[in-house]
Design a protein around this motif. Structure first.
Motif, PDB file in Angstrom:
ATOM      1  N   ARG A   1      35.834  38.103  80.433  1.00  0.00           N
ATOM      2  CA  ARG A   1      36.081  39.519  80.701  1.00  0.00           C
ATOM      3  C   ARG A   1      34.785  40.238  81.033  1.00  0.00           C
ATOM      4  O   ARG A   1      33.678  39.796  80.696  1.00  0.00           O
ATOM      5  CB  ARG A   1      36.816  40.174  79.559  1.00  0.00           C
TER       6      ARG A   1
ATOM      7  N   ALA B   1      33.467  44.111  80.426  1.00  0.00           N
ATOM      8  CA  ALA B   1      33.907  45.224  79.583  1.00  0.00           C
ATOM      9  C   ALA B   1      32.953  46.416  79.681  1.00  0.00           C
ATOM     10  O   ALA B   1      32.291  46.772  78.720  1.00  0.00           O
ATOM     11  CB  ALA B   1      34.019  44.735  78.138  1.00  0.00           C
TER      12      ALA B   1
ATOM     13  N   SER C   1      31.312  50.152  79.903  1.00  0.00           N
ATOM     14  CA  SER C   1      31.557  51.500  79.403  1.00  0.00           C
ATOM     15  C   SER C   1      31.326  52.441  80.586  1.00  0.00           C
ATOM     16  O   SER C   1      30.264  52.402  81.195  1.00  0.00           O
ATOM     17  CB  SER C   1      30.571  51.834  78.284  1.00  0.00           C
TER      18      SER C   1
ATOM     19  N   GLU D   1      35.743  50.164  78.504  1.00  0.00           N
ATOM     20  CA  GLU D   1      35.464  50.572  77.121  1.00  0.00           C
ATOM     21  C   GLU D   1      35.104  52.062  77.095  1.00  0.00           C
ATOM     22  O   GLU D   1      33.935  52.435  77.144  1.00  0.00           O
ATOM     23  CB  GLU D   1      34.372  49.674  76.526  1.00  0.00           C
TER      24      GLU D   1
ATOM     25  N   TYR E   1      33.738  50.916  67.524  1.00  0.00           N
ATOM     26  CA  TYR E   1      33.484  50.032  68.640  1.00  0.00           C
ATOM     27  C   TYR E   1      33.626  48.525  68.359  1.00  0.00           C
ATOM     28  O   TYR E   1      34.392  47.823  69.019  1.00  0.00           O
ATOM     29  CB  TYR E   1      32.093  50.353  69.198  1.00  0.00           C
TER      30      TYR E   1
ATOM     31  N   ARG F   1      27.884  38.461  78.218  1.00  0.00           N
ATOM     32  CA  ARG F   1      27.522  39.874  78.254  1.00  0.00           C
ATOM     33  C   ARG F   1      26.030  40.042  78.064  1.00  0.00           C
ATOM     34  O   ARG F   1      25.309  39.081  77.780  1.00  0.00           O
ATOM     35  CB  ARG F   1      28.277  40.626  77.160  1.00  0.00           C
TER      36      ARG F   1
ATOM     37  N   HIS G   1      23.804  43.289  73.219  1.00  0.00           N
ATOM     38  CA  HIS G   1      24.917  43.206  72.264  1.00  0.00           C
ATOM     39  C   HIS G   1      24.740  42.093  71.247  1.00  0.00           C
ATOM     40  O   HIS G   1      25.616  41.878  70.417  1.00  0.00           O
ATOM     41  CB  HIS G   1      26.234  43.013  73.017  1.00  0.00           C
TER      42      HIS G   1
HETATM   43  N1  GLU Z   1      30.934  48.030  76.766  1.00  0.00           N
HETATM   44  C1  GLU Z   1      29.763  47.245  76.576  1.00  0.00           C
HETATM   45  C2  GLU Z   1      28.707  47.687  77.587  1.00  0.00           C
HETATM   46  O1  GLU Z   1      29.036  48.303  78.578  1.00  0.00           O
HETATM   47  C3  GLU Z   1      30.008  45.762  76.722  1.00  0.00           C
HETATM   48  C4  GLU Z   1      30.574  45.171  75.509  1.00  0.00           C
HETATM   49  C5  GLU Z   1      30.836  43.689  75.562  1.00  0.00           C
HETATM   50  O2  GLU Z   1      30.719  43.089  76.633  1.00  0.00           O
HETATM   51  O3  GLU Z   1      31.199  43.148  74.519  1.00  0.00           O
HETATM   52  O4  GLU Z   1      27.556  47.411  77.377  1.00  0.00           O
END
Ligand code: GLU
Length: 467
Positions: free
Chosen positions: A14, A16, A18, A50, A193, A211, A215
């Motif tokens: 995925r 994801a 923001s 997100e 979150y 990612r 993170h």
């Molecule tokens: N929403 C997060 C971001 O834009 C990514 C989170 C994830 O990939 O777990 O940094």
């Protein structure tokens, strides 16, 4: 008896993002690898927005994400799913977790938390929640203050390690006593979150989380939540940051451009994919490759461990290579779109124009600049006019004009006419070709003159030569 074959788990990845601020190249690279991995494995690629930070999220930012992905051809198989639309589901799972005893209310006020943090900092300790409200056998909890809505905290294991084999970082091990009890729901009951991410990754059956490494600190906490919910975590790959040309983390604040701006500036989707792919992954020494090759070659075993640094000149070079390799017929619609943005309607000559000029261009905008001379007035500089269109050459230009009025309109006949005029006036090619280019194309440097003239309409050439 033959052994029963265990079917390999279908790969599901995925992206994801923001939707806060416009998506830039550093962000979209975090979409590229999960997309490519899903494609290379015949799996599924899921898009999840997100958007729980409602203050900073915007529909405009979502639109740029969708537009950028569509432009680059990174089509999700599922989604976009929006976290804000999944709140009921998060609350449902939260209730399950609470029922299983993994969650407890914490009434510590913000002022108390601040005081705790200050005491810890003064004692040179890492600031962390001290477990005041964590229930324990034989432990007497403080009296519940009146009128205070508690947050909910996750009961993190206190012993042992959280470990995973990161596809980029290798084995990562974090002692559980390093992690305090995370707030997973706010006083108003909305989940936070890290919890939402885990619920999503479980519900969306994500097998590989690829990612940004910003993170990586969330990962051990997320893994513990996975296990509390009775699931094994996915495979993780934490990608190193993308730096800008100054060596800073690429960000809008540091002048990064929205991905869609590269489209407007004439970059090709396949060149962007090629360039971005190389910012953190390699396939031997291959620098230029097609989308198909990339998808065939990509795996998680050759991800780079150090930060990639954006280099505009390199991106232009990669774009130029793709531009050159592209078929004229495929290039023409892209250039036509650039011309259309300038109010110019192209015609059937455009593919041939692309073919003639693409070698000297690094973007479709540069190509449109050349093509424009075939559809719109040119404005040679006074300097070029004075230097090339001299009184000495004007009679030869007039003679050429006269010949061109009568020849068949193709490069061979035009070349013969030029040759005749050169012979008649005792000129060398550049002495005549330069002024003709200045008048017809607005600049003295162009590809072969006969080919350039042949692509023009005869009337327009005669008009421009009638100086
Ligand atoms: N929403 C997060 C971001 O834009 C990514 C989170 C994830 O990939 O777990 O940094």
């Amino acid at each position: 008896m033959p052994e029963k074959e265990v079917p390999a788990k279908r790969v599901r990845t995925r992206f994801a993002p923001s939707p806060t601020g416009f998506i830039h190249l550093g962000n979209i690279r975090s979409a590229l690898y999960p997309w490519a991995f899903a494609r290379s494995q015949g799996g599924d690629f899921i898009l999840r927005i997100e958007d729980t930070d409602t203050e900073r999220s915007s529909q405009a930012a979502v639109d740029v994400i969708l537009e950028s992905m569509a432009w680059l051809g990174m089509t999700p198989d599922e989604g976009p799913f929006y976290q804000m639309q999944r709140m009921t589901r998060y609350k449902e799972v939260l209730a399950q977790l609470q029922a299983a005893g993994y969650v407890y209310p914490c009434y510590m006020s913000v002022a108390e938390l601040d005081a705790l943090r200050e005491r810890q900092m003064a004692a040179k300790q890492k600031p962390r929640y001290d477990g005041t409200w964590r229930p324990g056998r034989g432990k007497v909890l403080p009296p519940v203050p009146e009128g205070v809505q508690p947050v909910l905290r996750f009961r993190n294991p206190q012993e042992g390690m959280v470990a995973w084999d990161d596809k980029v970082k290798g084995r990562v091990e974090i002692a559980n006593d390093e992690l305090d009890d995370l707030v997973i729901a706010r006083p108003d009951g909305t989940p936070t979150y890290n919890f939402c991410v885990v619920v999503d990754d479980i519900d969306m059956r994500i097998t590989h989380v690829i990612r940004g490494d910003d993170h990586v600190n969330n990962t051990p906490r997320q893994i513990n939540i996975f296990r509390a919910l009775g699931y094994e975590p996915p495979v993780y790959a934490h990608l190193p940051t993308v730096l800008n040309e100054q060596g800073e983390k690429m960000s809008k604040r540091h002048g990064a451009k929205a991905v869609t701006q590269y489209r407007d500036e004439g970059f090709l989707p396949d060149a962007m994919i090629n360039y971005l792919a190389r910012l953190g992954w390699s396939h031997g020494d291959d620098e230029i490759f097609s989308r198909e090759q990339f998808l065939q070659w990509f795996n998680l075993d050759h991800l780079g461990t150090s930060a990639g640094r954006f280099d505009d000149a390199k991106l232009r070079w990669v774009n130029a290579q793709h531009l050159k390799a592209m078929a004229d017929a495929a290039l023409a619609p892209l250039v036509a779109a650039q011309l259309e943005a300038r109010g110019i309607a192209a015609d059937e000559r455009l593919p041939a124009i692309c073919g003639l000029f693409k070698d000297r261009c690094d973007t479709t905008v540069a190509l449109a600049d050349w093509a424009q001379a075939f559809y719109r007035d040119v404005t040679p500089t006074a300097d070029d006019l004075a230097r090339h269109v001299t009184d000495a050459v004007k009679p030869a230009i007039a003679a050429l004009r006269e010949r061109l009025a009568g020849v068949a309109w193709d490069a061979t006949s035009i070349a013969a006419a030029i040759k005749q005029v050169l012979a008649d006036h005792q000129f060398k090619m550049p002495q005549l070709a330069m002024p003709v280019r200045v008048l017809v194309m607005g600049t003295p440097q162009t590809p072969s003159l006969d080919a350039v003239l042949a692509l023009h309409r005869r009337e327009l050439v005669l008009e421009r030569l009638g100086c």
